[in-house]
Design an enzyme around this catalytic site. Structure first.
Site, PDB file in Angstrom:
ATOM      1  N   LYS A 160     -18.957 -19.106 -22.270  1.00 25.70           N
ATOM      2  CA  LYS A 160     -18.205 -18.898 -23.326  1.00 25.70           C
ATOM      3  C   LYS A 160     -16.694 -18.718 -22.872  1.00 25.70           C
ATOM      4  CE  LYS A 160     -17.138 -14.418 -25.768  1.00 25.70           C
ATOM      5  NZ  LYS A 160     -17.154 -12.938 -25.952  1.00 25.70           N
ATOM      6  N   HIS A 179       4.490  -0.990  -7.838  1.00 27.04           N
ATOM      7  CA  HIS A 179       3.051  -1.372  -8.286  1.00 27.04           C
ATOM      8  C   HIS A 179       2.578  -2.672  -7.705  1.00 27.04           C
ATOM      9  CE1 HIS A 179      -0.554  -0.708 -10.209  1.00 27.04           C
ATOM     10  NE2 HIS A 179      -0.225  -0.587 -11.290  1.00 27.04           N
ATOM     11  N   ASP A 200      -1.572  -5.155  -1.582  1.00 24.90           N
ATOM     12  CA  ASP A 200      -0.684  -6.337  -1.815  1.00 24.90           C
ATOM     13  C   ASP A 200      -0.287  -7.049  -0.540  1.00 24.90           C
ATOM     14  OD1 ASP A 200      -0.467  -6.305  -4.572  1.00 24.90           O
ATOM     15  OD2 ASP A 200       1.053  -4.505  -4.452  1.00 24.90           O
ATOM     16  N   ARG A 209      -6.361  -7.983 -13.422  1.00 23.48           N
ATOM     17  CA  ARG A 209      -6.517  -6.447 -13.710  1.00 23.48           C
ATOM     18  C   ARG A 209      -6.745  -6.351 -15.189  1.00 23.48           C
ATOM     19  NH1 ARG A 209      -4.732  -1.875 -10.992  1.00 23.48           N
ATOM     20  NH2 ARG A 209      -5.929  -2.762  -9.335  1.00 23.48           N
ATOM     21  N   HIS A 257      -8.945  -0.157 -10.757  1.00 18.43           N
ATOM     22  CA  HIS A 257      -8.318   0.891  -9.860  1.00 18.43           C
ATOM     23  C   HIS A 257      -8.200   2.355 -10.346  1.00 18.43           C
ATOM     24  CE1 HIS A 257      -6.689   1.614  -5.661  1.00 18.43           C
ATOM     25  NE2 HIS A 257      -7.768   1.157  -5.120  1.00 18.43           N
ATOM     26  N   MET A 304       7.701  -3.041   1.265  1.00 22.21           N
ATOM     27  CA  MET A 304       7.021  -3.105   0.344  1.00 22.21           C
ATOM     28  C   MET A 304       5.461  -3.721   0.703  1.00 22.21           C
ATOM     29  SD  MET A 304       8.396  -2.291  -2.278  1.00 22.21           S
ATOM     30  CE  MET A 304      10.027  -1.446  -2.547  1.00 22.21           C
ATOM     31  N   GLY A 305       4.393  -3.314   0.098  1.00 17.08           N
ATOM     32  CA  GLY A 305       3.106  -3.698   0.712  1.00 17.08           C
ATOM     33  C   GLY A 305       2.614  -2.755   1.510  1.00 17.08           C
ATOM     34  N   PHE A 306       3.014  -1.509   1.782  1.00 16.93           N
ATOM     35  CA  PHE A 306       2.612  -0.257   2.764  1.00 16.93           C
ATOM     36  C   PHE A 306       2.429   1.029   1.775  1.00 16.93           C
ATOM     37  CE2 PHE A 306       3.773  -3.607   5.623  1.00 16.93           C
ATOM     38  CZ  PHE A 306       2.761  -3.678   6.687  1.00 16.93           C
ATOM     39  N   HIS A 310       0.003   3.976   0.229  1.00 16.45           N
ATOM     40  CA  HIS A 310      -0.566   4.307  -1.298  1.00 16.45           C
ATOM     41  C   HIS A 310      -0.685   5.680  -1.585  1.00 16.45           C
ATOM     42  CE1 HIS A 310      -3.857   3.483  -4.261  1.00 16.45           C
ATOM     43  NE2 HIS A 310      -3.491   2.327  -4.058  1.00 16.45           N
ATOM     44  N   ARG A 359      -9.353  -2.599   0.430  1.00 16.52           N
ATOM     45  CA  ARG A 359      -9.143  -4.184   0.160  1.00 16.52           C
ATOM     46  C   ARG A 359      -8.624  -4.990   0.985  1.00 16.52           C
ATOM     47  NH1 ARG A 359      -6.411  -2.284  -5.467  1.00 16.52           N
ATOM     48  NH2 ARG A 359      -5.306  -0.923  -4.151  1.00 16.52           N
ATOM     49  N   ARG A 396      -1.108  13.518 -24.597  1.00 20.26           N
ATOM     50  CA  ARG A 396       0.159  13.981 -24.801  1.00 20.26           C
ATOM     51  C   ARG A 396       0.282  15.440 -23.964  1.00 20.26           C
ATOM     52  NH1 ARG A 396       4.405  17.093 -25.189  1.00 20.26           N
ATOM     53  NH2 ARG A 396       5.695  16.781 -27.392  1.00 20.26           N
TER      54      ARG A 396
HETATM   55  C1  LIG Z   1      -1.746  -2.785  -5.900  1.00 24.38           C
HETATM   56  C2  LIG Z   1      -0.759  -1.574  -5.729  1.00 24.38           C
HETATM   57  O1  LIG Z   1       0.075  -1.150  -6.619  1.00 24.38           O
HETATM   58  S1  LIG Z   1      -0.427  -1.029  -4.375  1.00 24.38           S
HETATM   59  C3  LIG Z   1       1.062   0.025  -3.930  1.00 24.38           C
HETATM   60  C4  LIG Z   1       2.148  -1.255  -4.129  1.00 24.38           C
HETATM   61  N1  LIG Z   1       3.607  -0.581  -3.742  1.00 24.38           N
HETATM   62  C5  LIG Z   1       4.195  -0.937  -2.541  1.00 24.38           C
HETATM   63  O2  LIG Z   1       3.620  -1.472  -1.626  1.00 24.38           O
HETATM   64  C6  LIG Z   1       5.597  -0.329  -2.678  1.00 24.38           C
HETATM   65  C7  LIG Z   1       5.804   0.417  -1.280  1.00 24.38           C
HETATM   66  N2  LIG Z   1       4.923   1.752  -1.280  1.00 24.38           N
HETATM   67  C8  LIG Z   1       5.428   2.826  -1.810  1.00 24.38           C
HETATM   68  O3  LIG Z   1       6.660   2.641  -2.458  1.00 24.38           O
HETATM   69  C9  LIG Z   1       4.728   4.009  -1.844  1.00 24.38           C
HETATM   70  O4  LIG Z   1       3.911   4.110  -0.480  1.00 24.38           O
HETATM   71  C10 LIG Z   1       3.686   4.103  -3.197  1.00 24.38           C
HETATM   72  C11 LIG Z   1       4.646   4.031  -4.267  1.00 24.38           C
HETATM   73  C12 LIG Z   1       2.762   3.162  -3.044  1.00 24.38           C
HETATM   74  C13 LIG Z   1       2.969   5.594  -3.323  1.00 24.38           C
HETATM   75  O5  LIG Z   1       4.059   6.591  -3.291  1.00 24.38           O
HETATM   76  P1  LIG Z   1       3.696   8.014  -2.736  1.00 24.38           P
HETATM   77  O6  LIG Z   1       2.440   8.447  -3.173  1.00 24.38           O
HETATM   78  O7  LIG Z   1       4.925   8.910  -3.308  1.00 24.38           O
HETATM   79  O8  LIG Z   1       3.804   8.107  -1.114  1.00 24.38           O
HETATM   80  P2  LIG Z   1       3.531   9.075  -0.241  1.00 24.38           P
HETATM   81  O9  LIG Z   1       3.675  10.356  -0.766  1.00 24.38           O
HETATM   82  O10 LIG Z   1       2.375   8.621   0.715  1.00 24.38           O
HETATM   83  O11 LIG Z   1       4.807   8.961   0.848  1.00 24.38           O
HETATM   84  C14 LIG Z   1       4.833   9.797   1.772  1.00 24.38           C
HETATM   85  C15 LIG Z   1       6.184   9.562   2.748  1.00 24.38           C
HETATM   86  O12 LIG Z   1       5.878   8.117   3.251  1.00 24.38           O
HETATM   87  C16 LIG Z   1       7.171   7.358   2.825  1.00 24.38           C
HETATM   88  N3  LIG Z   1       6.694   6.077   2.345  1.00 24.38           N
HETATM   89  C17 LIG Z   1       5.636   5.540   1.687  1.00 24.38           C
HETATM   90  N4  LIG Z   1       5.414   4.547   1.405  1.00 24.38           N
HETATM   91  C18 LIG Z   1       6.523   3.795   2.219  1.00 24.38           C
HETATM   92  C19 LIG Z   1       6.709   2.546   2.620  1.00 24.38           C
HETATM   93  N5  LIG Z   1       6.046   1.523   2.014  1.00 24.38           N
HETATM   94  N6  LIG Z   1       7.884   2.462   3.217  1.00 24.38           N
HETATM   95  C20 LIG Z   1       8.509   3.233   3.653  1.00 24.38           C
HETATM   96  N7  LIG Z   1       8.226   4.502   3.693  1.00 24.38           N
HETATM   97  C21 LIG Z   1       7.214   4.847   2.794  1.00 24.38           C
HETATM   98  C22 LIG Z   1       7.741   8.067   1.493  1.00 24.38           C
HETATM   99  O13 LIG Z   1       8.895   7.730   1.294  1.00 24.38           O
HETATM  100  C23 LIG Z   1       7.432   9.378   1.785  1.00 24.38           C
HETATM  101  O14 LIG Z   1       8.549   9.922   2.972  1.00 24.38           O
HETATM  102  P3  LIG Z   1       9.108  11.324   2.598  1.00 24.38           P
HETATM  103  O15 LIG Z   1       7.945  12.344   3.083  1.00 24.38           O
HETATM  104  O16 LIG Z   1      10.132  11.416   3.610  1.00 24.38           O
HETATM  105  O17 LIG Z   1       9.701  11.265   1.301  1.00 24.38           O
HETATM  106  O1  LIG Z   2      -3.952   2.861  -7.541  1.00 26.58           O
HETATM  107  C1  LIG Z   2      -2.750   2.739  -7.470  1.00 26.58           C
HETATM  108  O2  LIG Z   2      -2.016   3.719  -7.600  1.00 26.58           O
HETATM  109  C2  LIG Z   2      -2.129   1.358  -7.268  1.00 26.58           C
HETATM  110  C3  LIG Z   2      -3.303   0.347  -6.464  1.00 26.58           C
HETATM  111  O3  LIG Z   2      -3.560   0.179  -5.759  1.00 26.58           O
HETATM  112  C4  LIG Z   2      -3.849  -0.424  -7.827  1.00 26.58           C
HETATM  113  O4  LIG Z   2      -3.671  -0.379  -9.076  1.00 26.58           O
HETATM  114  O5  LIG Z   2      -4.702  -1.350  -7.454  1.00 26.58           O
END
Ligand SMILES: CC(=O)SCCNC(=O)CCNC(=O)[C@H](O)C(C)(C)COP(=O)(O)OP(=O)(O)OC[C@H]1O[C@@H](n2cnc3c(N)ncnc32)[C@H](O)[C@@H]1OP(=O)(O)O
Ligand SMILES: O=C([O-])CC(=O)C(=O)O
Length: 375
Positions: free
Chosen positions: A72, A222, A312, A337, A187, A257-259, A261, A270, A356
């Site tokens: 399909k 994200h 990521d 996704r 997710h 970026m890439g670290f 969650h 993953r 809402r």
């Molecule tokens: C498939 C996906 O979408 S997976 C997510 C992809 N996004 C990224 O890789 C972007 C980089 N990562 C981030 O910005 C964040 O880790 C997010 C958006 C994924 C999660 O955000 P939050 O839930 O707010 O993170 P969390 O509460 O665990 O952060 C704790 C502390 O670690 C820090 N931190 C978290 N991630 C990172 C990072 N990648 N690099 C540096 N510092 C970081 C935060 O700034 C925070 O510091 P603070 O307490 O001094 O303010």
């Molecule tokens: O669950 C999240 O916040 C981000 C993520 O890892 C995804 O969408 O795959």
């Protein structure tokens, strides 16, 4: 076993915003299941189309059901001529996520979802043609060719690589695409899926839900993180250089970026899967820089911040080793996704109440309106 992350504070963290039977994320600090199946088992033993069927139709397919489903999807791969014409008018330097968003929206005008009974067929159509939306635009604007949007490839991942590179992909590359699409499929209430559910809760159409979700996935916090991770790792010539600059970046409090969650505390399940495949691809191409640089960043982030790679980070090198241009990384995430988004839309529609929430008001007290002449 790792304890669950303490979830509280801004960003609705820790709030239960609805119910789902589709997936669990980080229930014991790590771990991801789709309809009860561990994602690592699915990535090791299933095809992406099986997982798509599981999410969209509720159960894993039998052999015959999978064959029918793939047949399909294969028949739905080509783009309508009007959509090709729109894609040809989008500039070469547009972001491919904007192309995906536009492609989805335009299809909604050409093949609208007139009743919710059509939701699965409309989703299958999007699933089958998203690779062509991306590749038709990319090859037209970058190589000046109008590609054939169909192929004999058995799988969606193979079809995407075939359209992008204009030739049959290797077995290893098809396998990695398959794994990648499975890992990215679903997710729970991540930002883009929640966007889709909010849109669905107004009883809007599927294309609007998916278009909105693509907009949410685009951001670097994200889905956009896989592209941002690639931009980071390709800056360095050696692990030593990467470590030294990482330390400076962390000192400046840069986001890496890439670290990290929002939900997982100890690891993203993953990551170990895609990291393994990235290593295999690195060995295949004889890479001596990108993979070691990625590992050095990974080690430094853990030592300095106790932050781990999310889904990521190693996707960046894996995609790069397969010759995929960086700006197409997040659109591949869309192709996968879509299954999770659509399954959540179906779930929302089946038991709907408009989403809402309330806001805490922090503005000025109520005051007297002053006509403009008196201000
Ligand atoms: C498939 C996906 O979408 S997976 C997510 C992809 N996004 C990224 O890789 C972007 C980089 N990562 C981030 O910005 C964040 O880790 C997010 C958006 C994924 C999660 O955000 P939050 O839930 O707010 O993170 P969390 O509460 O665990 O952060 C704790 C502390 O670690 C820090 N931190 C978290 N991630 C990172 C990072 N990648 N690099 C540096 N510092 C970081 C935060 O700034 C925070 O510091 P603070 O307490 O001094 O303010
Ligand atoms: O669950 C999240 O916040 C981000 C993520 O890892 C995804 O969408 O795959």
């Amino acid at each position: 076993m790792a304890e669950a992350k303490v979830l509280s504070g801004a960003g609705l963290r820790g709030q239960v915003a609805g119910q789902t039977a589709l997936s669990t994320v980080g229930q014991a600090g790590a771990g991801l299941t789709y309809r009860g199946y561990d994602v690592r088992d699915l990535a090791a033993g299933a095809e992406f189309e099986e997982v798509a069927y599981l999410l969209l139709y509720g159960e894993l397919p039998s052999k015959a059901e999978l064959a029918d489903y793939k047949r399909k999807l294969k028949g739905l791969r080509d783009l309508p001529q009007a959509l090709k014409e729109v894609l040809e008018r989008i500039p070469r330097d547009a972001h491919p996520m904007d192309v995906m968003r536009t492609g989805c929206s335009v299809l909604g005008t050409l093949e609208p979802e007139l009743t919710f009974e059509a939701q699965r067929d409309k989703t299958d159509r999007l699933l089958a043609l998203f690779p062509a939306v991306m590749c038709y635009w990319y090859r037209f604007t970058h190589d000046g060719v109008r590609i054939d949007c169909t192929s004999d490839e058995d799988t969606l991942g193979g079809h995407f690589l075939h359209l992008l590179h204009g030739k049959k992909p290797s077995e290893l590359h098809v396998k990695v695409m398959n794994v990648s699409l499975i890992l990215y499929a679903e997710h729970e209430f991540n930002a883009s899926t929640f966007t889709a559910r909010v849109c669905a809760s107004t009883l809007s159409d599927l294309y609007s839900c998916v278009t909105a979700a693509i907009g949410s996935l685009r951001g670097p916090l994200h889905g956009g993180a896989n592209e941002a991770a690639m931009e980071l790792i390709e800056r360095f010539q050696s692990p030593q250089e990467a470590t030294a600059e990482l330390l400076r970046m962390l000192e400046r409090k840069d986001k890496i970026m890439g670290f990290g969650h929002a939900i997982y505390k100890e690891s993203d399940p993953r990551n170990e899967v895609i990291k393994g495949w990235s290593k295999q691809l690195a060995d295949e191409v004889g890479d001596k820089v990108l993979y070691p640089v990625s590992e050095a960043i990974d080690k430094t982030m853990w030592e300095q911040k106790r932050l781990f790679p999310n889904a990521d980070f190693y996707h960046a090198s894996a995609y790069h080793f397969m010759g995929i241009p960086t700006k197409l990384f997040t659109p591949i995430f869309v192709c996968s996704r879509l299954t999770g988004w659509a399954a959540h839309v179906f779930e929302q529609r089946a038991n709907n109440r408009i989403i809402r929430p309330s806001a805490e008001y922090v503005g000025v007290e109520q005051r007297q309106f002053v006509p403009i002449e008196q201000r």
